[in-house]
Scaffold this motif. Structure first.
Motif, mmCIF file in Angstrom:
data_model
loop_
_atom_site.group_PDB
_atom_site.id
_atom_site.type_symbol
_atom_site.label_atom_id
_atom_site.label_comp_id
_atom_site.label_asym_id
_atom_site.label_seq_id
_atom_site.Cartn_x
_atom_site.Cartn_y
_atom_site.Cartn_z
ATOM 1 N N THR B 300 0.870 -1.187 0.000
ATOM 2 C CA THR B 300 0.000 0.000 0.000
ATOM 3 C C THR B 300 0.899 1.227 0.000
ATOM 4 O O THR B 300 1.665 1.446 0.940
ATOM 5 C CB THR B 300 -0.887 0.024 1.269
ATOM 6 O OG1 THR B 300 -1.697 -1.146 1.282
ATOM 7 C CG2 THR B 300 -1.776 1.271 1.262
ATOM 8 N N ALA B 303 1.065 5.799 2.285
ATOM 9 C CA ALA B 303 0.514 5.641 3.633
ATOM 10 C C ALA B 303 1.428 6.340 4.636
ATOM 11 O O ALA B 303 2.534 5.860 4.928
ATOM 12 C CB ALA B 303 0.395 4.153 3.974
ATOM 13 N N ASP B 321 -3.981 8.382 4.112
ATOM 14 C CA ASP B 321 -3.815 7.999 2.712
ATOM 15 C C ASP B 321 -3.498 9.243 1.892
ATOM 16 O O ASP B 321 -4.260 10.213 1.884
ATOM 17 C CB ASP B 321 -5.092 7.331 2.204
ATOM 18 C CG ASP B 321 -5.019 7.043 0.712
ATOM 19 O OD1 ASP B 321 -4.107 6.300 0.322
ATOM 20 O OD2 ASP B 321 -5.850 7.598 -0.044
ATOM 21 N N ARG B 328 -6.815 6.351 8.004
ATOM 22 C CA ARG B 328 -7.125 4.925 7.916
ATOM 23 C C ARG B 328 -6.446 4.171 9.044
ATOM 24 O O ARG B 328 -5.544 4.684 9.702
ATOM 25 C CB ARG B 328 -6.671 4.363 6.571
ATOM 26 C CG ARG B 328 -7.442 4.990 5.418
ATOM 27 C CD ARG B 328 -7.223 4.273 4.119
ATOM 28 N NE ARG B 328 -8.026 4.920 3.077
ATOM 29 C CZ ARG B 328 -7.882 4.725 1.778
ATOM 30 N NH1 ARG B 328 -6.955 3.891 1.349
ATOM 31 N NH2 ARG B 328 -8.658 5.345 0.906
#
Lengths: 530, 530
Positions: B300, B303, B321, B328
Motif C-alpha cells: 500500500t 501511507a 492515505d 485509515r
C-alpha cells in the motif's frame, strides 16, 4: 640537475611553465604529461601519399599482420596477407566446444565445452593502458567487459606454508602490512632511522603506518575489530540480536613469511596488471575475428611459407597451398613479416647474416594453459570468489575464475593452470589427458569438496607444442636486446619484421600492434623514397 | 590459551580435528570455516508451521520491509506492507531522466539525464561477501555487473600536496611502499629490530621487502625500470625502433607523505571495499524494483503512518492515505517496523520508554551525492581511467567513474561528489544548482580540460533533506551500542524493528536484510508461542 640527454628535466620544464603561465598552465602541463605517459600510442598511423600500385605482402594473420594489412590497404597499398592456418588471429585465439586442436607430437583434442564457454590459450586480459588495442577494439566493434585481475578473496597456497592450507589473500596481505607497519613504527620510535629522514617526516610516516597497517594506539598490530577490517572477521557483523562481529586472530609473522605473500602483492602492483583490465565478451578470439572481418578480402589461408627472397625491385614469397599441395609464389614491392621467430628461423631467406643472427637469438617462452569446465560455479557459491586468481607453488601456478556469467546456474570454464618456465616443462611433456588429471589433482587444494566432483571436461594448450609458433612469445633479455633488437626491427631493404617479438611490450597484443604501426610507418617512408 | 567464552580456541579445535582425521579432515575444516567467516547468512529463514490466519503489518517498503513481507507471506502469514512513498525500494533508489525529486525545504529537481543513465543517491555497490543480498538478487532475477572499486589509474588529490596537482594512485602507492620497504630494510640491516623477531625471519622479511617494494640489489628504492613497473613509466615500452621504455622519477618521501596516500591504500583494504564488488545492471534501484515485483499484492503506497499502538491482541497502525487524505487504520497480530529511526521517533507509539530512548539515541549520518552527466567519457578517452574513484581533500571528497557502457560514444553520468560528515554540511545547505556548480568547480581539478566543457546536466541528493529518512543511515558508536542496541532490536510484545539501523552492518543493504531475517525469525517464534 639535468637529465641525461642534456635537455631540461621534467621538474625544470614544469617550473618554467609554472612561471610563465601560472598554476593553471602548470596543472594542465602535468595532466597532459600524465596522459602521455600511459602509452606510446598516438593514434592510427598516418600513411598518406602512397604511390598508386605499390604492393605489400604481409606474412602472418595475427594481430600485427592484420593491422599492417588493414592500415596499408586503407592507405592505398595493394595488400596480400598469407596465413599458415585456416583461421586468422594467431595467438589471439579461443577454443570453444566443437573445436579440434592438434599439437606437435600428434595429440588431438576435440573440445567438449558447453555452448558459449571457452578457453583462451594465449592472451586473456587487456591492460587499461594498452591504448592501441583498445582503440582498434572500439573501431572494429569488439565488446569488452572487466577482467577481474586483483581479488582480495582468492587464495594463496604454498606447499610449505600453513601446513599446505591455502589462505585468503586478504588475510595474508593484511598481516604482512600490519607487521611491516608495526616493525617500521618500532624502528622509528627507537630513533633507528633518524638519519634517513627528518623527524617531522618520520612522525608523519608513523601516523600513516598506523592507518595503513591498522595498528592500535600503541602502534601494535593486534587481534581486534580494527585488524579484522582488513584481514576479515572470524564472524562478520550481522543483523539483530547476534549482529556483533567477532574479530579474527592475525597469523604469526613467521607463518606470513612462509606464504611469501609479497610475491602476489607485488604482482598486482605491476603496471600491466593494475586495474582496470578487460576481456572481450565471448572470448579473446573475438578480437582476431573482428580484425579478420576488416581484412577478409586480403587473406589467403593455408599458405605455408618456405622462402622469402628480396631483390632490387621487390620481394618474392614462395609457399605451399595446404588444400592443393601446390607450390605458389607471391610477389610485391615490400614485405611485412610477422612470423614468429622460431618458425621464421626455419624459412629460407636472403636477409643479412646480422638479421638472421637476430632472428635466431631470441628464445620463446614455454607456457601451458588448461581449461576445466565445471558443472557449477562452486568458487562463487561456496567461497565468494568472483573472478581473479588463486595462486599456488605447484606446477599449475594458479587457477583463474571466469569473469563472465557471474551467478549463473550453468557450467563454467575455470582456467585450471597457467604455468610458465620450469613449471610448464613436465606439463608440456604430458598427454592432454595427463595434464587434465594433474590440473585436477593440484587445483583441488583450493576447493577440495567440489573440484573433482563438478568437473565435466577439459582442454589444454602447451605452447612449445603449438605447430605455428613453436613457443608462447619472445624472451628477450638485457644482453640480447643490446646485441640484436635494433637489427631485428630495422627495415632491411624491402622487408620489415613486426610482432610482439619486435617490441618492448613482449608477450602482449599491444606490443604486436605498436610494433606493426612502427614497422608500416617506416615501410611507408621507404616506399615514398623509392 | 583459551578464548573468552571458555570454549576451545579455533587453533585448539583445528589441532583436535587434525589429530582425529589427518590433514584432509583438517584441511576441509579450515575451508569450511573460511567460508563460514564470509557472512552470517545461512540461507532464507525457516518459518515453517505458521498459524493459519496470523497476520503481520510491515511498515516501510525498503529492502528490510519487503524481505520481511516476502518471507512471512511465503510462510503463510497474512501480510500488509504500508509505504509512505509512491514507490518501493526506500534508499535503494536510482534517479533517471524524467524523474522528479523534491527535498525538504521545497527545492524540486527534474532529472534531465539521457535514457539509461542514472544516479544512485543511496547504495551503489555490493561487496562480494554480502551473501544475503546476492542470494535475493539471484532469486529475484537482478542482473549484476562488476563495480570497479579499486583503480590504480585514478587520481588522488590533496590541496596541500604537489602544489595542488592530483597524482595517479599507482605512483603514490608505489612510492609509499618503496619508501616503507627501504626504511624497514635499513632498520633490519642496522640490527635495530633484532629483539622483535628471529634473525632468520628478519632476513626473510628483508628479501620480501625487496620484492614488494621494488628495491634494488642494495635495498634502495630508486629511479629505474624496476620501480617504474609499479609506479608507471615516463614513457612506457612500445614497438619497433623507439620501443624502449623510459623510467619515471619517484617522488620524494616528503611529497608522498603530503599526499596521505595511506588513507586510500587502507580504504581499499577494508573488507567491505575489497574486490570483487558488484552493481545491478541499469541502476541500484533495480533491486528495489525486483523485490517490489515479489510483494506487489502486499503493498500500500502513500501511507503516512501517524500512530503505532499495540495491545494484548494485536497492533493497530493509524495512517493517512496520501491520495484521498483520509485517515485509515490497519490492524494485525504483529508488526515489523522498518521506519528509519529519525522518522519513527516522531510517530506516536506505546512502546516502552527504554525502546523509545533507544530510537531517539541514534543520530543519522548526513551524506550528499551529486550526479553529473557528461557529453563523452573523457576520463576513459583522455586519462585511461575505467571505473573507480579519484579522491580529493575538497568537500566533494571523490568523483567516481561509471562502471557500465565503457568505451561507448554517448553521454555518461559521473558521480561528482560523495560527501559525508563535515564535508557534506555546506553542500546540504546549498540549492541543487549551487551543488552542481560546486561539484564542477571542485571536480575540475582532476580533468581540467573537459569537466566543464563536457557537462550537460546534473542532479543531487542531500540525505539530511530526504523527507522519508531525514538522514542517510544510523551512526552507532561504541557507547550507544552498549546502552541501546539490544533494547532496539529486542521484540517488544508484538512489535519488532528491522533495518540497517538494527544491525552491525550499518549503512549497507546487507545489514537491512540480515536484520530483517533475524527480526522475522524471532517474530515467528513468538507467534508460535502465542
Amino acid at each position: 640537475m639535468r637529465s641525461g640527454d642534456g635537455g631540461p628535466t621534467r621538474r625544470q620544464l614544469l617550473t618554467a611553465i609554472g612561471m610563465m603561465g601560472g598554476t593553471v598552465a602548470l596543472y594542465q602541463a602535468m595532466t597532459a604529461m600524465a596522459h602521455a605517459a600511459e602509452t606510446q600510442f598516438t593514434g592510427p598511423p598516418n600513411l598518406s601519399g602512397a604511390r598508386p600500385g605499390a604492393s605489400v605482402i604481409v606474412l602472418g594473420a595475427g594481430l600485427a599482420g592484420m593491422l599492417a594489412g588493414y592500415e596499408l590497404n586503407k592507405a592505398g597499398y595493394k595488400v596480400q596477407i598469407l596465413e599458415y592456418q585456416q583461421r586468422a588471429g594467431g595467438r589471439n585465439w579461443s577454443l570453444y566446444g566443437g573445436d579440434t586442436y592438434t599439437e606437435l607430437g600428434g595429440a588431438t583434442q576435440k573440445v567438449g565445452f558447453q555452448p558459449g564457454n571457452y578457453l583462451n590459450p594465449g592472451p586473456w586480459r587487456i591492460p587499461h593502458h594498452h591504448a592501441t588495442l583498445l582503440h582498434y577494439c572500439k573501431a572494429f566493434g569488439v565488446a569488452l567487459e572487466p577482467f577481474i585481475q586483483f581479488n582480495h578473496a582468492a587464495y594463496v597456497h604454498q606447499t610449505d606454508a600453513f601446513g599446505g592450507r591455502p589462505q585468503r589473500f586478504r588475510a595474508l596481505a593484511a598481516d604482512f602490512e600490519g607487521n611491516v607497519a608495526e616493525l617500521l613504527a618500532k624502528a622509528i620510535n627507537q630513533k633507528a632511522l633518524d638519519t634517513a629522514a627528518t623527524t617531522e617526516d618520520l612522525d608523519r610516516l608513523r601516523e600513516g603506518l598506523r592507518d595503513w597497517g591498522m595498528l592500535d594506539k600503541d602502534f601494535r598490530y593486534v587481534k581486534g575489530l580494527r585488524s579484522s577490517e582488513h584481514r576479515g572477521f572470524e564472524r562478520p557483523g550481522g543483523g539483530g540480536v547476534n549482529g556483533a562481529p567477532i574479530p579474527s586472530e592475525p597469523f604469526a609473522l613467521h607463518d606470513v613469511l612462509d606464504s611469501r605473500i609479497w610475491t602476489q602483492m607485488s604482482f598486482f602492483m605491476n603496471h600491466e596488471f593494475q586495474t582496470t583490465m578487460f576481456q572481450p565478451v565471448g572470448g579473446m578470439g573475438m578480437i582476431g575475428k573482428a580484425f579478420a572481418r576488416q581484412v577478409a578480402p586480403l587473406l589467403t589461408f593455408g599458405a605455408k611459407v618456405s622462402k622469402i627472397l628480396q631483390d632490387k625491385k621487390g620481394v618474392t614469397v614462395s609457399y605451399a597451398d595446404a588444400a592443393s599441395g601446390e607450390a605458389r609464389e607471391a610477389r610485391a614491392d615490400f614485405c611485412v613479416c610477422t612470423i614468429p621467430l622460431g618458425v621464421l628461423n626455419q624459412i629460407e631467406n636472403n636477409l643479412s647474416s646480422e638479421k638472421q643472427a637476430a632472428i635466431a637469438a631470441v628464445p620463446y617462452s614455454s607456457a601451458v594453459k588448461i581449461g576445466l569446465e565445471m558443472r557449477r560455479r562452486f568458487w562463487e557459491e561456496d567461497a565468494a570468489i568472483y573472478g581473479g586468481h588463486s595462486f599456488t607453488s605447484q606446477e599449475i601456478s594458479l587457477i583463474s575464475y571466469p569473469n563472465s556469467d557471474y551467478f549463473k546456474n550453468k557450467p563454467a570454464v575455470l582456467l585450471g593452470a597457467f604455468a610458465g618456465g620450469p613449471n610448464s616443462y613436465r606439463l608440456t611433456g604430458m598427454t592432454p589427458e595427463e595434464r587434465i588429471e594433474t590440473a585436477l589433482a593440484q587445483g583441488s587444494v583450493f576447493h577440495p569438496d567440489s573440484y573433482r566432483k563438478e568437473f565435466m571436461t577439459g582442454a589444454s594448450v602447451a605452447w612449445s607444442r603449438v605447430p605455428w609458433t613453436l613457443g608462447c612469445c619472445a624472451m628477450w633479455n638485457e644482453e640480447t636486446r643490446k646485441a640484436h633488437y635494433q637489427t631485428l626491427v630495422a627495415m632491411e631493404d624491402r622487408v620489415v619484421l613486426a610482432g610482439e617479438h619486435a617490441s618492448y611490450v613482449g608477450c602482449w597484443m599491444e606490443g604486436a600492434l605498436l610494433s606493426s604501426i612502427d614497422a608500416i610507418t617506416r615501410l611507408h617512408q621507404r616506399a615514398l623514397e623509392a
